[in-house]
Enzyme design. Structure first.
Site, short mmCIF file in Angstrom:
data_model
loop_
_atom_site.label_atom_id
_atom_site.label_comp_id
_atom_site.label_asym_id
_atom_site.label_seq_id
_atom_site.Cartn_x
_atom_site.Cartn_y
_atom_site.Cartn_z
N SER A 60 0.82 -1.21 0.00
CA SER A 60 0.00 0.00 0.00
C SER A 60 0.86 1.26 0.00
CB SER A 60 -0.93 0.01 1.21
OG SER A 60 -1.75 -1.13 1.19
N1 SAM Z 1 -0.74 -4.93 4.17
C1 SAM Z 1 -0.04 -5.19 2.94
C2 SAM Z 1 1.34 -4.60 2.90
O1 SAM Z 1 1.72 -3.89 3.82
O2 SAM Z 1 2.05 -4.90 1.93
C3 SAM Z 1 -0.79 -4.74 1.72
C4 SAM Z 1 -1.77 -5.70 1.34
S1 SAM Z 1 -2.39 -5.77 -0.28
C5 SAM Z 1 -3.02 -4.16 -0.56
C6 SAM Z 1 -3.82 -6.78 0.14
C7 SAM Z 1 -3.48 -8.18 0.57
O3 SAM Z 1 -4.67 -8.80 1.04
C8 SAM Z 1 -2.96 -9.06 -0.57
O4 SAM Z 1 -1.73 -9.60 -0.23
C9 SAM Z 1 -4.04 -10.13 -0.72
O5 SAM Z 1 -3.56 -11.38 -1.13
C10 SAM Z 1 -4.61 -10.16 0.70
N2 SAM Z 1 -5.94 -10.74 0.82
C11 SAM Z 1 -7.04 -10.57 0.03
N3 SAM Z 1 -8.07 -11.29 0.51
C12 SAM Z 1 -7.62 -11.91 1.64
C13 SAM Z 1 -8.22 -12.79 2.59
N4 SAM Z 1 -9.49 -13.20 2.51
N5 SAM Z 1 -7.46 -13.23 3.61
C14 SAM Z 1 -6.16 -12.84 3.74
N6 SAM Z 1 -5.54 -12.03 2.87
C15 SAM Z 1 -6.26 -11.57 1.83
#
Ligand code: SAM
Length: 211
Positions: A60
């Site tokens: 992000s």
């Molecule tokens: N917090 C992260 C960072 O600091 O890099 C950014 C995250 S990215 C915007 C969103 C993340 O949410 C992705 O890695 C995606 O695979 C994960 N995601 C989406 N749906 C999810 C779920 N149901 N459970 C866990 N992770 C999930």
């Protein structure tokens, strides 16, 4: 120290955009964001943008991480559940704020990479791979829950895992754009506040988008 100047400049820009929590600013000045981006992209790590981390996911934008952390208000030793570990950067910022962190990622190679990186940096935390829309009931209730992917609706299972007085920060909306929303658990109810519009990759799972 490497990238110290761009990191300090990033923090100055965050202050100008309204981030005022000194714990958040200090944490973001400490965490080496360039170690959480893909090799070859280090020089862009402190720019005002989200960057690809593979598997159609992103680390992000620095402002998004700062704002969500400021709204969450993680307290030292507070138990925090993060959904969407991604690169591990948001996790590192929460750990620098003193949180006891539980984090869930659905894509195994991202979970493995983030775990390795966070361990190399000396952090202690719990991470599991799976559908974070189900929360992590074994360690509930939490003082705070942060969902770093866009949800179609407020995820009921997660809100049930929040302590009384606990805060849940979650972007809610369509797949194109969401409203960053704060829920605070009160005795009998949940208080809801809309913070500001943002744009996230989708939260995929039983209580998220179906893919
Ligand atoms: N917090 C992260 C960072 O600091 O890099 C950014 C995250 S990215 C915007 C969103 C993340 O949410 C992705 O890695 C995606 O695979 C994960 N995601 C989406 N749906 C999810 C779920 N149901 N459970 C866990 N992770 C999930």
């Amino acid at each position: 120290m490497i990238y110290q100047r761009p990191r300090r400049e990033m923090v100055e820009r965050l202050k100008h955009r309204g981030i005022h929590d000194k714990h958040v600013l200090a944490a973001m000045e400490r965490v080496p964001r360039h170690l959480f981006v893909q090799p070859g992209m280090e020089f862009q790590a402190y720019d005002e943008k989200a960057l690809p981390i593979g598997f159609e996911q992103t680390i992000s934008h620095p402002y998004t991480v700062a704002l969500m952390t400021q709204v969450l208000q993680p307290e030292a030793s507070g138990k925090i559940l993060e959904i969407g570990t991604g690169s591990g950067y948001q996790a590192a910022v929460l750990l620098e704020c003193g949180a006891r962190l539980f984090t869930v990622e659905r894509i195994p190679p991202l979970a493995d990479r983030a775990k390795k990186k966070l361990e190399e940096l000396g952090y202690r935390f719990m991470l599991k791979t799976g559908d974070g829309t189900m929360g992590w009931p074994a360690y509930a209730p939490y003082d705070g829950i942060i969902i770093t992917a866009g949800a179609p609706v407020s995820p009921p299972t997660l809100l049930h895992q929040l302590k009384e007085g606990g805060r849940c920060v979650v972007p809610i909306g369509s797949e194109k754009g969401q409203m960053l929303t704060l829920f605070i658990r009160e005795k009998e109810s949940l208080r809801k506040m809309e913070i500001e519009p943002l744009s996230f990759v989708p939260l995929i799972g039983k209580h998220g988008w179906q893919k």
